[in-house]
Each structure stands twice: as structure tokens, then as C-alpha cells.
Enzyme design. Sequence first.
Site, PDB file in Angstrom:
ATOM      1  CE  LYS A 121      68.856  60.504  72.747  1.00 28.01           C
ATOM      2  NZ  LYS A 121      69.016  61.423  71.597  1.00 28.01           N
ATOM      3  CB  THR A 122      68.276  54.417  69.938  1.00 27.26           C
ATOM      4  OG1 THR A 122      67.460  55.404  70.580  1.00 27.26           O
ATOM      5  CG2 THR A 122      67.545  53.083  69.958  1.00 27.26           C
ATOM      6  CD  GLU A 165      67.947  56.014  73.652  1.00 26.14           C
ATOM      7  OE1 GLU A 165      67.526  56.940  72.947  1.00 26.14           O
ATOM      8  OE2 GLU A 165      67.610  54.817  73.493  1.00 26.14           O
TER       9      GLU A 165
END
Length: 466
Positions: A121-122, A165
Site C-alpha cells: 500500500k505504501t 494510504e
Amino acid sequence: MQELHTLENLGNVHLMGIAGVGVSAVARLMLARGLKVSGTDAKELPVLTDLREAGARICVGYDAKNLGDADTLVISSIIKEGNPEYDEAVARGLRILHRSQGLAATMEGHRVITVAGTHGKTTTTSLIAFMLRDAGLSPTFAVGANIASLGVNAEYGQGGLFVAEADESDASFLNYSPDVAVITNIEADHLDHYGSVEAVHQAFYDFASLLPESGLLICCADDPGSRALAVRMRSERPDLRVQTYGFSEQADLRLANAHPRGQRFACDLHWGSAEAAELELALPGNHNLLNAAAGFAVGLDCGMDPAAAVAGLGAFSGAARRFDFRGESAGVRVYDDYAHHPTEVLAALRAARAVAGEGAVHVLFQPHLFSRTQEFHREFASALSLADSAHVLEIYAARESPIPGVTSELVTSELDTAGGPVSMAEAAVVLAASAKAGDVIMTIGAGDVTEQGSAILAALEERLVR
């Protein structure tokens, strides 16, 4: 429905743990929106200088008086009863918000694009923010890491898009109201919070259910959990737009012909009846091609020209501690990666294999959390066995107390490769001695193993002098 807070009703805001990457992002955005901001952290760090220059009143060391005239307190999950500032806020009856609720307040008035998933996700959030900014769309963004390509972990843009995020570790992603939700994957993790795999999947379902009518859900077709969520949401929410991406033939956005190209990675993208483009990244590995494909899908939904989206993704140089090149000495390249789940470790080592070519791959791994090591020690050992040698440090406890019988030996006893346990004091010398010119060394884990990269390079340099 989660309780929503607007910037207008927050008043003066005090943030605890303000140097942390997540809380500092909230502080940056609140300052940019004109709020009066103060904050405390346990020690002086460079980010505090940036926040002071932006207008925040910063204190080092927790003390009840630091709250000043605050109306609202913003905290992370690690702030507990017994902290003098927290206790004072409770006594004064201040509004107390989780970091995610503070971030949600800054999203007001934007089209919100959130990225969630057990892994990736980052990087995916960073790719999307960079792509949109590169195209001149001036997005607001908040990312859970410091991103060299972006220059900062959060920025208030002039466009109407907000890219964030969304952290599932404590279910705080349920505090957002997304218009677009990307789900990179869904696997068992953070079982200390959820208690069961079923509860993890339910949390992601609840997150996807936050999407409004005509909202967009983008899921990875190659991941069983994410694919199952897409199928379920298509059945239960016909009002939603659901898209999938992946190497799977069933994906709406299909990747094919993935291959290294020098130090870069490339693949073909296919969507619609005949649309196609070539994607080339500075990031290694099929997992990063998937992350970029999710970003490409977001770009198309934002009205970007496909060529502009591909160009923006290709110009992104990476997120901090995500296959981060630390240097080269004696012909050995050293990389660092934040991977702390078996799937992430496996993806990092597969990428290292591609980068190493004919060379060997050596890994220094630091398990993160006693509970995670207890749950996944066999899976960690299996992933690490992809390397030619794997050395394992003691467990990085982070927020946890030790669990009897849970040590890094649970991992090393299952290894099917050279290596074994190693202490922090000897790690650099041991890893340097294992490698020869053309090899790759990786430091992997979410703890202070990242500091070993420079020590390994120094040990390699010393070997040259000899």
C-alpha cells in the site's frame, strides 16, 4: 457509520507522537489548511524542525502543560493511559481523535482515493500521488513513509484529489470515506488485533462497503483475498464500479510479458477491447508491476491520458525502505527493504534474484513482533530459503512484550539454506564475508535492521583494503 469530524470544529489541535510518519503527515496537512497546531514527541528529530518552520509549536518530552490551549488531541494507537498529556486531555474533556480521524478531517471537500492491503500500500499510494502530481493534477496526499520521489510524506495540493494510504493494522481505515478504494491484497496479518483470519477479511469487506454509489473498487485479481472481495462486492453492490488488475486472464486490466530491462522492469498492459500500453518501472519485481497497474487504473479513472499515466509511473524512483539501494562496495550491491510479512519477504527476494542475475543473494532478516513470528515462522523460513544464505537477528519487539518460547530460532530451525542466527554486533562482518563481486545483500525487516546497510558497506570496504 464512523463519526465524522470537520476541520471547522476541531479548534486548536495538539498531536502526540508528532514526529511519527503518520502523525506528522496529519500535522502537515492541518497546518496547510490553516489550523493552529502544536505537538509533542519523546525526542528531537529532523521532522520537528520542518514542522516548526511550517508554524507548529513543538515540545520534546511529554508534559501535561504542553497541551496549552488545545481543543482537540490527535493520537496514534501507541498512546495509552498513563501518558501525562493523554491523562490531562481526558481530565479536561478534550476531543480525542485517532490519527486516522484527524486525517479524515483533512480530506473534507476532496475526491478521496485510498489504498489498502496487507502489502504494497505504501508503494502503490506513492506511485499514484507521484503520477497525479507529474501530470499537473496537484493532488493532496498522505503516505506512511518518507518518499524521496515526492520529497515529503504529505502535501496539500490545489487540485480536488486526495490520495491516502489506508492502514488496516488496527482497523483505523474504517474511519475514512473513500470515493475510490484500491485493495492490493488481503492476507492474515495483525492477528494480535483481529484474532482470526476471518476478521481480517471482514474488515476489508467493511472498508469496501464504505464506498458510495458509483464509487470505484479496484482489486488485484492475482490475490485470492482481493479477488474474492471483488466477486462479493459485484454481487452485493451492483451500484459500485468494480475493476480488477493482474496477470490473470480474468483481470479487467491485464499484465503480460513481464521482464527485466537493464536495471528497470517492464510489462505490457491490456484493457478494454483493444487498448494497450507498455509499462516500464525503476522498481524491480512483478509485485511492483502490479502496484503500478493499480495506479494506472486510478489514473484512467481520473481522466488521465494512458501515455501520461505510464510516463508518470515510470519516473517514480521508489519509496523509502522499499527495495532501497544503499550502495555498492567490492562489487556487492546492498539493498534494504521494510518487508515484515512472509509474502513481502518472498517478493523482495524474488526481486533481488532478478537484480542479482548470475550473482548470489544474501539476506539479513530481523523478525518483527513476537506474535507475528509465532504465527508465521515456518512461512518466513520458506521465503528466506529463496536466498543463497539467510542470517536472522533476534526479534524486534516494537510494541509487544516477549512471548515465552518465541525467539528467532523458530525461524532459523526451519531454514533450508545456508546461514542461521546472528547477533547485531557481528551481522555486518558475517554478511560481508558471505558475498563476492556480483552478489546482492539485502537487509529485511521493519525494525532497526535498516541501520545495518551502512555497516555492511563499511565491512565490504574494509575487506577491499585488506
